[in-house]
Design an enzyme around this catalytic site. Structure first.
Site, short mmCIF file in Angstrom:
data_model
loop_
_atom_site.label_atom_id
_atom_site.label_comp_id
_atom_site.label_asym_id
_atom_site.label_seq_id
_atom_site.Cartn_x
_atom_site.Cartn_y
_atom_site.Cartn_z
N CYS A 189 0.71 -1.24 0.00
CA CYS A 189 0.00 0.00 0.00
C CYS A 189 0.75 1.30 0.00
O CYS A 189 1.80 1.49 0.56
CB CYS A 189 -0.89 0.03 1.19
SG CYS A 189 -2.22 1.08 0.98
N CYS A 331 2.45 -6.71 14.72
CA CYS A 331 3.79 -7.29 14.85
C CYS A 331 4.80 -6.22 14.43
O CYS A 331 4.50 -5.02 14.46
CB CYS A 331 3.93 -8.57 14.04
SG CYS A 331 3.93 -8.32 12.27
#
Ligand SMILES: [Zn+2]
Length: 377
Positions: A189, A331
């Site tokens: 993205c 994460c």
């Protein structure tokens, strides 16, 4: 296959193609009768679709459900300031039709899903993936492998672009390159920031590949991952092979059909900005930040309010995530958290992935604190 409104090319318009022995009037006729579907009319789809239309590809479909935002104009060159707020698919179709009124341009103002992908793809011979969501990239790949469609895939991130081509029976697929759950996920993205001209390069490469495939000329990017680094202005190539254990194109595939109940549809990706906005919006009671990193990473700093469930322990600790909240998995860079999302979605529950992980969060809001943990042994 659908036929364009006119398959006899305009010799004046395409004079510079016809002058090439590799194309000629026969090649131009092939392009006129060809059909290409561009999935995602954004940064990659803009130049790709413009060049496909300029090249005289007779039927071009555009799949996009978004509306034009002012922040798109830095790279999505199909659109103008006056068109902000309008639907992308219809606006892009109008732009391409104005370039060449003889073309058949089809706007699909829909979100690509497991339920509609096969019907959409069946109308086209080559698919261009210009999307920015990993789950959709797998869906597109699987539909191409199962439906026997050629696929030209590209991805962009910051200053780097990647591209590869898949042709049924001729080379490895996207899953061969990036098996699901692998750490080598393509960074998703433009939300994280992207050089505006970067998708111009990569989208043009996609159009180049599609035109070559339609004409049957040159060497496609089969089994080769092309990596473009805009900062060093260099192209690198990494060879990869079909995996015998590939889930969709391997010797014993586990994905043999597109299932409408595909659990990936339950996964949402948020940027750090989106997560911060949701936490401020009063929705925080409905969310649970779940950090799936290893203890040493967790100890070095974590998002305030997050709980710690390392990825490997999630299957037997998922009961700690109450049924009335949606977990936001976190994460370091977004890959392990996506694996957590997939596992969780496989249980039939909604999950949100923090795109880019703590790294992306830190680049926007600064590194999260390492709390003074008095209970630490
Ligand atoms: Zn494969």
């Amino acid at each position: 296959m659908q036929i364009a409104t006119s398959t006899e090319p305009d010799r004046a318009r395409f004079a510079r193609h016809i002058a090439l022995p590799e194309i000629g009037i026969e090649g131009q006729r092939r392009l006129a009768s060809a059909s290409v579907l561009v999935v995602g009319a954004g940064g990659l789809g803009s130049p790709a679709a413009l060049y496909l239309a300029a090249a005289g590809v007779g039927t071009i479909g555009l799949v996009d459900h978004d509306r034009i935002d002012i922040s798109n104009l830095q790279r999505q060159i199909l659109y103008t300031t006056a068109e902000v707020g309008a639907g992308k698919a219809a606006t892009a179709a109008a732009r391409l039709s104005s370039l060449d009124p003889n073309l058949r341009i089809i706007a699909h103002d829909v979100k690509l899903t497991a339920a509609n992908v096969e019907a959409l793809f069946s109308q086209y011979s080559v698919i261009l993936d210009g999307t920015d969501r990993l789950a959709v990239r797998y869906l597109i790949n699987d539909a191409c492998v199962l439906g026997g469609k050629s696929l030209v895939s590209a991805a962009i991130h910051r200053f780097e672009g990647q591209a590869m081509t898949y042709v049924p029976g001729k080379g490895p697929c996207y899953r061969c390159l990036y098996p699901e759950g692998s750490d080598a996920l393509v960074p998703n993205c433009a939300d994280a920031g992207v050089l505006g001209v970067l998708p111009g390069v990569m989208g043009s490469l996609q159009a180049t590949e599609a035109i070559k495939l339609l004409l049957g000329i040159g060497e496609p990017l089969l089994g080769r991952l092309l990596v473009y680094d805009a900062l060093s202005l260099s192209f690198d190539e990494f060879r990869f092979q079909r995996r015998h254990d590939c889930a969709v194109c391997g010797d014993a595939p586990t994905i043999t059909q597109i299932r409408p109940e595909e659990p990936l549809s339950k996964i949402t990706e948020w940027t750090p900005q989106q997560l911060a906005a949701e936490l401020k919006s009063g929705r925080e009671d409905q969310l649970l930040l779940v950090d799936v990193r290893e203890p040493v990473e967790w100890a070095a700093g974590r998002l305030p309010g997050s709980v710690h469930i390392p990825l490997a322990t999630l299957p037997h600790r998922s009961g700690e995530i109450p049924a009335n909240v949606t977990p936001v998995f976190i994460c370091a860079a977004g890959a392990r958290s996506m694996a957590a999302c997939r596992w969780f979605a496989g249980q039939g529950r909604e999950a949100i992935n923090l795109s880019g992980g703590v790294g992306a969060w830190s680049s926007v809001f600064g590194a999260p604190p390492a709390p003074d943990d008095h209970h630490h042994h």
